[in-house]
Design an enzyme around this catalytic site. Sequence first.
Site: not given
Length: 762
Positions: A456-458
């Site tokens: 997540v978050e990239g």
Amino acid sequence: MITTLLVALTGLIALIALFVIVPLRRALVSSMVMKIVGRILPTMGETERIALEAGTVGWEGQIFSGRPDWSKLHDFKIQELSPDEQAFLDGPVEQLCTMVDDFQLAQDRDLPPETWDFIKKERFFGIVIPKKYGGLGFSAHAHSAVVTKISSRSVATAVTVMVPNSLGPGELLMEYGTEAQKDHYLPRLAVGTDVPCFALTEPNAGSDAANGQSQGIICKGEWAGEDIIGIRMTFNKRYITLAPIATVLGIAFRLLDPDGLIGDKKDIGITCALLPRETPGVVIGNRHDPMGVPFHNGPISGTDVFVPLDYIIGGIAEAGNGWRMLMENLAAGRCISLPSLSVGAAQLSTRATTAYGIVREQFGLPIGRFEGVRERIARIAGHTYFMNATRRLSFGAIDAGERPSVLSAIAKAYLTEGMRVCLNDAMDIHAGSAISRGPNNIFSRSYISIPIGITVEGANILTRSLIVFGQGAIRCHPFVAKEMHAIADQNLNAFDEAFFGHVGHIFKTALRTFGHGISGGRFAASPVVGFEAKYYQDISRFSAIFALTADVALGTLGGALKRKEHLSGRFADAFSWMFLATAALKDFHDKGRPNHHRAYLEWTCTHALYQVEQALIGVLDNLPYPAIAWTVKQIAFPFGAKRKPLTDAQIEAVAESALFDEQARLSITGDIFIPKADQPGLGILEATLKEIHATEAPRKKVGAAKKAGKVDKGTPTNMAKQAFDLGIITEEEFESLVKVELMRDQVIQVADFSPEAYGALK
């Protein structure tokens, strides 16, 4: 050697000639050069321009410049916790950790109502919301400390708390919301009356979030009995944390105005809006199951959902500015949330595994005496040290008002990878007790959550290959961004200044690289004269090599470089490991150069700089123009690669400190929650370690008696009884040794379940 130097010098001259096209600053020449460079450099569309301009560049720009200014690093002050923030950590955060039973949470699939009430009452959702709106108004330092502590107890609880403070609508409202939006929503978010979520990811737009298919069309419609101009939205989002229980939904979508109802622009761009849960047409409530970690996460969708224009965050004035909002605020959130969670896992791994290395015995010895185990313990402790130092520099940047997109990408990707290393090693050392689920298990929930942090978050693959160097090469380079802006704007004067500045930069960097190469960096600047001076000098040298090699790659590959992910990934590794080592040096300096951290710093810098050199040589060995690459390699490494991996002595020094120097051990694990002595898992483990330290003297007496042949070999309790019968130890000492063995036995027990209970496990 002389031949090598002559070849390198010749190559240096050729390299300079390659870039110095013409020394004259004349409009005709500059115009021609601008066209050539425009074909070489990546093109800059609106999305790229926003990503480039959003946020700020901090110390990472110093590394990219090829000439770090160490005084700026040392002079940078990291904000300390305020008394109120420390009191919150010692009070409500400690109490929340005590309330949470992570094993039971996994079975119930949700926090109990009293825990939800406590989180809302104590304003855990309002950590960053200003006090005037009813929030706590805490610093990034405090936000990070809260996440680190809670995550060491329960990942699900930490995610529940951290998302509204880093990826929720709250921060977007504080930065861009209208006064009416702030006055309505922020007080409600601070106390949990409203629970927020933010929906960006879609089935066909994960990493490529800017190209989502959700859209809103400006049109006329009916709202509350009146005809208004509003937005008819269609969206399909997934993986949205807190969505199943959210009462207010942040939605990112592309806003279109085909009829020109609010202006001449038809495609207004990515926009962010806030929708109440009860908005007609919104479909919400189902849950995803992310690796069985029971935080709320699920899909959101809607078809032809009509809402007023004032649902746009910031109102009509901010229509089309959604991507800028997200880039700036994702940078801040990425600096805090997952890096802090990762440090919590790393500190937990160090704290529990060093204790277990002494408490657990095999073959008559604590397992922490075996070199194979000690190597893993050293790796856990070394990672914990530089990860915490990086976390500290990251939240320090946020508190200083920065929005560092490149730093945040490094922190997110490399600290979550560090979490993976630490938890894997901890699982290996704790062995059977780590793979058997139950209340005693310290690591199982953190371990299964690793892929969540990685993804997540990239996703880390994308972040390493495209963002760290891809954005860094533009944002952190002293001239490339200026050249791209000048070309996009067709500003000849600005390009002329940037281009010839770039040429001069290459010339100076090449000379500096060559000088460092033949001297081994011995004359590079260092702000200190102690043992760590060599590490500052090595980073200065590698920074110059990195800057020169990056310019060569950009000059020869241009926009195609972003598709050469093997190369950009190696550049990212070199860049990131220099930053991680720098963070460790900063931490060591700020804490007064403590001797009990020396082994950790030596381990970090040796490991990091070896990774840097290997990455840079990997780039030069794989550039598609061998002659140019060979020339740069002779300039940068005239005597070949010189860095060596960690020595056995360095590994042993860290293991010994982490295991047997209590000050060194506690100093890198002081941010996590330690349960009470009667609690299973870490609580009883820490209590047992304390008793082992307290009974060191009688154990030595028993050991000496065994060695002298006075006591026969047997179980520890049996040998203690023999020693007591012979008067070698007192009754009190005998009882203390028996107590320790009972506690040790309790530590190594694992849960077992009846068939009925096992069948009900989740």
